[in-house]
Design an enzyme around this catalytic site. Sequence first.
Site, short mmCIF file in Angstrom:
data_model
loop_
_atom_site.label_atom_id
_atom_site.label_comp_id
_atom_site.label_asym_id
_atom_site.label_seq_id
_atom_site.Cartn_x
_atom_site.Cartn_y
_atom_site.Cartn_z
N VAL A 219 4.67 -5.63 -4.55
CA VAL A 219 5.83 -5.59 -3.65
C VAL A 219 5.96 -6.97 -3.01
O VAL A 219 4.96 -7.56 -2.59
CB VAL A 219 5.66 -4.49 -2.56
CG1 VAL A 219 6.84 -4.50 -1.60
CG2 VAL A 219 5.50 -3.13 -3.21
N ASP B 26 -3.54 -7.50 -7.40
CA ASP B 26 -4.95 -7.84 -7.64
C ASP B 26 -5.25 -7.58 -9.12
O ASP B 26 -5.97 -6.64 -9.47
CB ASP B 26 -5.85 -7.00 -6.74
CG ASP B 26 -5.66 -7.36 -5.27
OD1 ASP B 26 -5.86 -8.54 -4.91
OD2 ASP B 26 -5.26 -6.47 -4.50
N SER C 260 -2.31 -8.54 3.18
CA SER C 260 -2.79 -8.43 4.57
C SER C 260 -3.10 -9.80 5.12
O SER C 260 -3.16 -10.00 6.34
CB SER C 260 -4.06 -7.57 4.62
OG SER C 260 -3.85 -6.37 3.96
N HIS D 126 0.83 -1.20 0.00
CA HIS D 126 0.00 0.00 0.00
C HIS D 126 0.88 1.26 0.00
O HIS D 126 0.58 2.23 -0.68
CB HIS D 126 -0.87 0.05 1.27
CG HIS D 126 -1.82 -1.09 1.41
ND1 HIS D 126 -1.65 -2.10 2.33
CD2 HIS D 126 -2.97 -1.39 0.76
CE1 HIS D 126 -2.65 -2.96 2.25
NE2 HIS D 126 -3.46 -2.57 1.29
#
Length: 288
Positions: free
Chosen positions: A176, A150, A186, A37
Amino acid sequence: MQLIQTNADIITQRDIWQHKGTKVGLVPTMGFLHEGHLSLVRTAQIENELVVVSIFVNPLQFGPKEDLSRYPRDLNRDLALLEKEGVSLVFNPSPEEIYPPGFDASVEIGGVSAPLEGVIRPGHFRGVATVVAKLFHLVGPSAAYFGQKDAQQVAVIKKMVRDLNFPLEIRVIPTVREPDGLALSSRNIFLSPQQRSSALILYRALQAAETTWRKYPTERKGSTLRQIMTEVIATEPEARPDYLSAADPETLQEYEGPIPAGKGVLLSLAVRFGTTRLIDNFLLEADG
Ligand code: PAF
């Protein structure tokens, strides 16, 4: 850093930015932020005058069998990380703010939403497209930032922006990875140490198919690339694959025979380790 939690307040800010012609970059997230993020945030900082990060765990994109309450959350930690990055504003609405009583709309993007994740998680991309469309309207950004991790989500959002004429640019930022190749997610915190090491098989499978793509252009067939990934995944007893795909990067249709010259391929896979489901992909260019 400003924290806004209502639609009325974010709309007030949006109107000011639009009046002044401020270039705003939006990074939509569900929180529990990691370096993936933050790399979106850093690119957005370089390319815009002001960056808005939204943190909203979107109930609409979770299926009935997916545990929304299990999704990791840590708002204070997220805010501290974003403050350190110099983010101007965080938009953190409640579910009732985004979906007030009587809310009854949805954004359905056909075609690209259907295969892969669409088969395993029916309705998932309807939920994603609906919340992202709302965020685009509420924040009014010039550009929005998404991770290549994604890949299908990126294809769905790009198609939504094209088909519904949203006036913004979609920027896609490389995945990453941990030093050993595991893509940041996550969900990685749910892996046991044994599963964490087994999960490296996703990266290895993608690497094996990529090697064939680069070394043997005559073997550029969808079936061959899927077979290679299948064989590598099968070496890991803990890994239970949902799908392994070699598809057209834009339409997400599976390639069967030889991949047309000049076309790239999206290699993607979803694999379960116990109750944790991981996805990963490589986007290979035609001239790669
Ligand atoms: O990628 C995510 O975190 C979510 O799907 C998104 C884009 C923030 C929409 O809820």
